[in-house]
Design a protein around this motif. Structure first.
Motif, mmCIF file in Angstrom:
data_model
loop_
_atom_site.group_PDB
_atom_site.id
_atom_site.type_symbol
_atom_site.label_atom_id
_atom_site.label_comp_id
_atom_site.label_asym_id
_atom_site.label_seq_id
_atom_site.Cartn_x
_atom_site.Cartn_y
_atom_site.Cartn_z
ATOM 1 N N PRO A 26 0.810 -1.237 0.000
ATOM 2 C CA PRO A 26 0.000 0.000 0.000
ATOM 3 C C PRO A 26 0.835 1.275 0.000
ATOM 4 C CG PRO A 26 -0.922 -1.601 1.519
ATOM 5 C CD PRO A 26 0.390 -2.154 1.069
ATOM 6 N N GLN A 27 1.889 1.305 0.818
ATOM 7 C CA GLN A 27 2.738 2.494 0.846
ATOM 8 C C GLN A 27 3.489 2.651 -0.471
ATOM 9 O OE1 GLN A 27 2.899 4.927 3.206
ATOM 10 N NE2 GLN A 27 4.142 5.956 1.683
ATOM 11 N N GLU A 71 -2.667 22.003 -6.691
ATOM 12 C CA GLU A 71 -2.767 20.547 -6.807
ATOM 13 C C GLU A 71 -1.821 19.905 -5.791
ATOM 14 O OE1 GLU A 71 -3.947 20.052 -11.531
ATOM 15 O OE2 GLU A 71 -1.992 19.355 -10.790
ATOM 16 N N TYR A 72 -2.309 18.847 -5.146
ATOM 17 C CA TYR A 72 -1.518 18.131 -4.143
ATOM 18 C C TYR A 72 -1.412 16.660 -4.520
ATOM 19 C CZ TYR A 72 -2.314 22.188 -1.088
ATOM 20 O OH TYR A 72 -2.364 23.449 -0.547
ATOM 21 N N SER A 73 -0.266 16.115 -4.278
ATOM 22 C CA SER A 73 -0.081 14.666 -4.351
ATOM 23 C C SER A 73 0.242 14.211 -2.931
ATOM 24 C CB SER A 73 1.065 14.307 -5.309
ATOM 25 O OG SER A 73 1.262 12.907 -5.326
ATOM 26 N N SER A 74 -0.804 13.763 -2.232
ATOM 27 C CA SER A 74 -0.679 13.415 -0.818
ATOM 28 C C SER A 74 -0.396 11.931 -0.642
ATOM 29 C CB SER A 74 -1.976 13.784 -0.077
ATOM 30 O OG SER A 74 -1.940 13.297 1.252
ATOM 31 N N GLY A 75 0.395 11.612 0.381
ATOM 32 C CA GLY A 75 0.683 10.227 0.698
ATOM 33 C C GLY A 75 -0.405 9.560 1.509
ATOM 34 N N ALA A 76 -1.487 10.276 1.823
ATOM 35 C CA ALA A 76 -2.578 9.706 2.609
ATOM 36 C C ALA A 76 -3.356 8.689 1.777
ATOM 37 C CB ALA A 76 -3.510 10.810 3.099
ATOM 38 N N ALA A 94 -4.205 25.820 3.825
ATOM 39 C CA ALA A 94 -4.702 24.603 3.189
ATOM 40 C C ALA A 94 -3.609 23.537 3.123
ATOM 41 C CB ALA A 94 -5.215 24.918 1.782
ATOM 42 N N THR A 95 -2.390 23.965 2.839
ATOM 43 C CA THR A 95 -1.273 23.026 2.771
ATOM 44 C C THR A 95 -1.006 22.393 4.131
ATOM 45 O OG1 THR A 95 -0.272 24.284 0.959
ATOM 46 C CG2 THR A 95 1.165 22.779 2.171
ATOM 47 N N SER A 96 -1.142 23.175 5.197
ATOM 48 C CA SER A 96 -0.930 22.627 6.542
ATOM 49 C C SER A 96 -1.973 21.569 6.881
ATOM 50 C CB SER A 96 -0.957 23.752 7.582
ATOM 51 O OG SER A 96 -2.246 24.341 7.658
ATOM 52 N N LEU A 97 -3.210 21.755 6.406
ATOM 53 C CA LEU A 97 -4.253 20.741 6.623
ATOM 54 C C LEU A 97 -3.958 19.465 5.842
ATOM 55 C CD1 LEU A 97 -7.474 22.972 6.459
ATOM 56 C CD2 LEU A 97 -6.448 21.946 8.496
ATOM 57 N N VAL A 98 -3.366 19.619 4.662
ATOM 58 C CA VAL A 98 -3.024 18.450 3.847
ATOM 59 C C VAL A 98 -1.854 17.687 4.456
ATOM 60 C CG1 VAL A 98 -2.204 17.677 1.591
ATOM 61 C CG2 VAL A 98 -3.911 19.492 1.731
ATOM 62 N N THR A 99 -0.807 18.398 4.830
ATOM 63 C CA THR A 99 0.392 17.742 5.361
ATOM 64 C C THR A 99 0.172 17.178 6.763
ATOM 65 O OG1 THR A 99 1.187 19.913 6.124
ATOM 66 C CG2 THR A 99 1.971 19.135 3.985
ATOM 67 N N ALA A 100 -0.932 17.562 7.420
ATOM 68 C CA ALA A 100 -1.235 16.979 8.739
ATOM 69 C C ALA A 100 -1.537 15.496 8.625
ATOM 70 C CB ALA A 100 -2.417 17.714 9.370
ATOM 71 N N HIS A 101 -1.882 15.017 7.431
ATOM 72 C CA HIS A 101 -2.195 13.595 7.214
ATOM 73 C C HIS A 101 -1.070 12.867 6.483
ATOM 74 C CE1 HIS A 101 -6.180 15.234 8.081
ATOM 75 N NE2 HIS A 101 -6.577 13.998 8.319
ATOM 76 N N GLY A 102 0.107 13.470 6.414
ATOM 77 C CA GLY A 102 1.243 12.831 5.759
ATOM 78 C C GLY A 102 1.936 13.784 4.812
ATOM 79 N N SER A 103 3.052 13.328 4.276
ATOM 80 C CA SER A 103 3.816 14.161 3.357
ATOM 81 C C SER A 103 3.012 14.420 2.084
ATOM 82 C CB SER A 103 5.136 13.476 3.000
ATOM 83 O OG SER A 103 4.893 12.236 2.358
ATOM 84 N N ALA A 104 3.308 15.531 1.441
ATOM 85 C CA ALA A 104 2.575 15.884 0.226
ATOM 86 C C ALA A 104 3.425 16.789 -0.653
ATOM 87 C CB ALA A 104 1.256 16.575 0.567
#
Length: 424
Positions: free
Chosen positions: A47-48, A253-258, A83-93
């Motif tokens: 998954p990772q 646009e974000y590419s999040s690891g979540a 917004a970026t801080s909310l995204v990175t709170a769930h993992g790297s992005a």
């Protein structure tokens, strides 16, 4: 000699007197433990690894101004930061900002995208770029634009900005998801509802730019994505600011690891904060493909695991049945001397657990070796030993070995000493 010492002596004596049978039971447990540990370790890594691989194919989350937060100036830098801080709170992005303007090239309208080339290149590693990325005075054009205008790398083009061309409006999707093939379209539509009404540049009215005016740019490269990006001209954000004036980005646009659940939580968190004036959407094609592949692999893991468990049970059970058959006379004699069925059963259960312990430890080591080689060969990444998984593998091997001995032990407990001794 104490009872415990005598019991241990009997166990080790039974094991070493029948080494071939013991080896068969150990091998059965070893194969089962090795297979299960290897599959489980790989399934934890996949998954990772899938998230990392899918992140190379672009964004799985986009943020645009909401209808209530729409403004002429795009999204302010502080809003993007929140917004970026909310995204990175769930993992790297990884992230990239886009600003879109409608411009004139040879009197024909085209979409000009202002980007940070380093960010976009890092985010969209699947883009096929022939030539170079945009820089000062140089642009990256889509394949469709190049074919329509007959442009090549090194060609020049004149881009003119007219505020009257940016006076339309449209609305984007608001359902919290966006298809990957349509994400660029959605972002272009969004900007044409945000920035298209901007009438001035650096304090001057910009609608007086004529058909033959504008700024000359050199074609640095041609991008081919087989998507809507092929219809866009990309320039460095500083060049777009010089051409159309300073303002914020229209899309991030974000590419999040979540994972899929994490992305859903991010979307809810951003959309719940109405003070930001933005809305978040998942790129459903990326997230659904990732989830579908992982689900298939996990299903395969469970199917193979069930088969391996059944085969291990059969192997250990067959071996224990053979051992009980060989020791039938010994069991009858012990029962004639007063040994209870419970004590006889306990001895066999402990013997089976011993086989499971040895097989589990060796199998876990072998499984880890195979899993590490597989991860290094296929995924090109190392694999740390998971102690919790290792302990679980050994414990499961012991339980399977004991469970496989239930039927043979029941047979042993039913042996009639009188019948056995009469046969002797």
């Amino acid at each position: 000699m104490t009872n415990r010492r005598m019991f241990a002596t009997m166990i080790f004596g039974a094991v070493f007197r029948r080494r071939s049978r013991a080896a068969m039971a150990v091998v059965s447990s070893l194969v089962g433990a090795a297979t299960l540990f290897c599959l489980a370790a790989v399934c934890l890594v996949v998954p990772q690894q899938m998230n990392d691989e899918m992140r190379a194919y672009g964004a799985n989350l986009i943020v645009t101004p909401s209808e209530s937060g729409a403004s002429k100036g795009g999204m302010p830098a502080d809003v993007i930061k929140q917004a970026t801080s909310l995204v990175t709170a769930h993992g790297s992005a990884k992230s990239a900002t886009y600003r879109y303007e409608t411009v004139r090239i040879n009197s024909a309208p085209y979409v000009l995208g202002g980007i940070n080339p380093a960010e976009v290149r890092n985010l969209n590693q699947h883009w096929v770029v022939d030539g170079a990325w945009p820089s000062a005075g140089k642009v990256l054009i889509g394949r469709d634009v190049a074919d329509a205008m007959g442009l090549q790398i090194g060609s020049t083009m004149t881009i003119a900005y007219r505020a009257s061309d940016n006076a339309g409006s449209s609305s984007g999707s608001t359902d919290g998801s966006a298809d990957n093939s349509q994400s660029a379209d959605a972002t272009q539509n969004q900007v044409q509802s945000q920035s298209n009404s901007q009438q001035t540049r650096d304090g001057r009215v910009s609608s007086d730019i004529m058909e033959g005016g504008g700024t000359e740019f050199e074609v640095a490269g041609i991008v081919d994505t087989v998507g809507s990006e092929d219809e866009i001209v990309y320039a460095d954000e500083s060049d777009v600011a010089k051409l159309a004036g300073q303002r914020g980005a229209d899309v991030v646009e974000y590419s999040s690891g979540a994972d899929a659940n994490g992305l859903g939580s991010i979307v809810k968190a951003i959309n719940a904060d109405t003070s930001l004036g933005v809305k978040a959407q998942q790129v459903t094609k990326i997230t659904s493909s990732n989830t579908r592949i992982i689900t298939m692999l996990q299903t395969l893991f469970w199917l193979v695991s069930v088969v391996v468990l059944v085969l291990t049970l059969v192997g250990v059970s067959t071996t224990m049945a053979s051992i009980v058959s060989q020791r039938r006379n010994e069991i009858g004699l012990r029962k004639a001397l007063g040994a209870s069925s419970a004590s006889v059963g306990t001895e066999f259960y402990v013997e089976s657990a011993f086989y499971g312990l040895i097989g589990g430890v060796l199998g876990t080591a072998v499984g880890y070796a195979f899993a590490r080689i597989l991860c290094q060969t296929v995924f090109d990444r190392g694999l740390a030993f998971n102690w919790l998984l290792g302990i679980g593998s050994v414990v499961l091997s012991i339980l399977i070995a004991v469970l496989a001995s239930v039927i043979p032990v029941r047979r042993a407990s039913r042996i009639d000493p009188a019948v056995v001794l009469r046969e002797e």
